[in-house]
Scaffold this motif. Structure first.
Motif, PDB file in Angstrom:
ATOM      1  N   ILE A  43       0.816  -1.214   0.000  1.00 13.07           N
ATOM      2  CA  ILE A  43       0.000   0.000   0.000  1.00 13.07           C
ATOM      3  C   ILE A  43       0.852   1.267   0.000  1.00 13.07           C
ATOM      4  O   ILE A  43       0.605   2.194  -0.773  1.00 13.07           O
ATOM      5  N   VAL A  44       1.863   1.313   0.864  1.00 16.20           N
ATOM      6  CA  VAL A  44       2.592   2.560   1.109  1.00 16.20           C
ATOM      7  C   VAL A  44       3.243   3.141  -0.147  1.00 16.20           C
ATOM      8  O   VAL A  44       3.028   4.322  -0.460  1.00 16.20           O
ATOM      9  N   PRO A  45       4.035   2.388  -0.921  1.00 20.31           N
ATOM     10  CA  PRO A  45       4.653   2.998  -2.112  1.00 20.31           C
ATOM     11  C   PRO A  45       3.626   3.496  -3.125  1.00 20.31           C
ATOM     12  O   PRO A  45       3.769   4.578  -3.699  1.00 20.31           O
ATOM     13  N   GLY A  46       2.562   2.696  -3.361  1.00 18.67           N
ATOM     14  CA  GLY A  46       1.528   3.124  -4.304  1.00 18.67           C
ATOM     15  C   GLY A  46       0.775   4.342  -3.821  1.00 18.67           C
ATOM     16  O   GLY A  46       0.432   5.232  -4.600  1.00 18.67           O
ATOM     17  N   MET A  47       0.503   4.376  -2.517  1.00 19.53           N
ATOM     18  CA  MET A  47      -0.200   5.519  -1.947  1.00 19.53           C
ATOM     19  C   MET A  47       0.636   6.793  -2.097  1.00 19.53           C
ATOM     20  O   MET A  47       0.109   7.881  -2.357  1.00 19.53           O
ATOM     21  N   LEU A  48       1.974   6.687  -1.941  1.00 20.98           N
ATOM     22  CA  LEU A  48       2.835   7.861  -2.101  1.00 20.98           C
ATOM     23  C   LEU A  48       2.806   8.381  -3.536  1.00 20.98           C
ATOM     24  O   LEU A  48       2.835   9.596  -3.768  1.00 20.98           O
ATOM     25  N   LEU A  49       2.758   7.466  -4.507  1.00 18.84           N
ATOM     26  CA  LEU A  49       2.618   7.894  -5.907  1.00 18.84           C
ATOM     27  C   LEU A  49       1.336   8.699  -6.094  1.00 18.84           C
ATOM     28  O   LEU A  49       1.328   9.757  -6.743  1.00 18.84           O
ATOM     29  N   LEU A  50       0.246   8.205  -5.523  1.00 18.09           N
ATOM     30  CA  LEU A  50      -1.032   8.906  -5.631  1.00 18.09           C
ATOM     31  C   LEU A  50      -0.994  10.243  -4.888  1.00 18.09           C
ATOM     32  O   LEU A  50      -1.591  11.233  -5.340  1.00 18.09           O
ATOM     33  N   GLU A  51      -0.289  10.295  -3.764  1.00 15.05           N
ATOM     34  CA  GLU A  51      -0.172  11.536  -2.996  1.00 15.05           C
ATOM     35  C   GLU A  51       0.533  12.619  -3.818  1.00 15.05           C
ATOM     36  O   GLU A  51       0.171  13.795  -3.767  1.00 15.05           O
ATOM     37  N   VAL A  52       1.573  12.233  -4.566  1.00 14.31           N
ATOM     38  CA  VAL A  52       2.288  13.194  -5.401  1.00 14.31           C
ATOM     39  C   VAL A  52       1.359  13.760  -6.477  1.00 14.31           C
ATOM     40  O   VAL A  52       1.331  14.971  -6.737  1.00 14.31           O
TER      41      VAL A  52
END
Length: 246
Positions: A43-52
């Motif tokens: 979840i965390v790496p994908g969520m960071l992509l979406l956050e950017v």
């Protein structure tokens, strides 16, 4: 992952509405809700992509309100601390990470609900400490939010300036974290499928939240968001604790 994708997309859509409305809560909501069906490490790496992506979408409308001096200090400290957090994400057991995130979110909800505010802006060392904690948490569990949110919403800045500064800070910290996670090999097939599949829901949710920003009572909506976060944190804590004890 294909079976869980509709659930994850729905989680992202709801979190994006909150993000567009109040400027925070996206990472907290996504990690709390999606962790019921996916491991934290996916979840965390994908969520960071979406956050950017979310930050870039909102930046043009808020950049005039940002408190840039505080952000510069926070980002510098977070950049130094992020690799250590990413290493923790790589080696820590999933259930332990989930339980730690739940406790962190509960503490943040309690502090935000208290409504306490400072009468002065934090000093440079206090600001740097906020950035270091945010970087460590962002690298490990994708949640730079709690220290950054407490910093700006607890400061004497106006609500609009606080919201704008939170959005800009998240964008910068998340952009810094992505290369570190890539070097550690954290972007697997599940993570990329999660991020790409959720992108349309993110864009639509942000647009809805941004429109709601000027039409809905912010104090009441903030209370609802905190209550939902706290409820999910309790559910996650119970689930992860049961896994650890089994």
């Amino acid at each position: 992952m294909l079976h869980e994708l509709p659930i994850v997309v729905l989680c992202v859509f709801a979190a994006a509405i909150v993000r567009g409305f109040c400027g925070f809560g996206f990472a907290l909501l996504v990690v709390m809700s999606a962790s019921f069906v996916l491991p934290t490490k996916d979840i965390v790496p994908g969520m960071l992509l979406l956050e950017v992506v979310a930050g870039l979408r909102l930046l043009p409308s808020i950049r005039g309100h940002v408190h840039w001096r505080s952000i510069a200090i926070i980002i510098a400290a977070a950049t130094v601390a992020t690799p250590a957090g990413a290493f923790i994400l790589r080696v820590a057991p999933a259930a332990a990470m989930q339980f730690g995130v739940s406790i962190l979110v509960l503490l943040a909800c309690g502090m935000l609900a208290s409504g306490r505010r400072l009468t002065r802006m934090p000093t440079t060392p206090e600001t740097a400490m906020t950035g270091a904690v945010a970087g460590l948490l962002n690298g490990s569990v994708g949640l730079a939010g709690p220290p950054v949110i407490l910093f700006f919403l607890g400061s004497p800045l106006a609500l609009e300036a606080g919201r704008a500064s939170i959005i800009a800070t998240f964008l910068a910290i998340d952009a810094v974290a992505l290369p570190t996670m890539a070097m550690l090999g954290l972007f697997g097939r599940t993570t990329l499928l999660f991020a790409l599949g959720s992108l349309p829901a993110l864009v639509v949710g942000l647009a809805i939240g941004a429109r709601m920003h000027d039409r809905v009572d912010q104090a009441r909506a903030r209370t609802v968001v905190l209550a939902v976060l706290a409820a999910m944190a309790v559910a996650n804590a119970v689930t992860s604790a049961a896994t650890l004890l089994s």
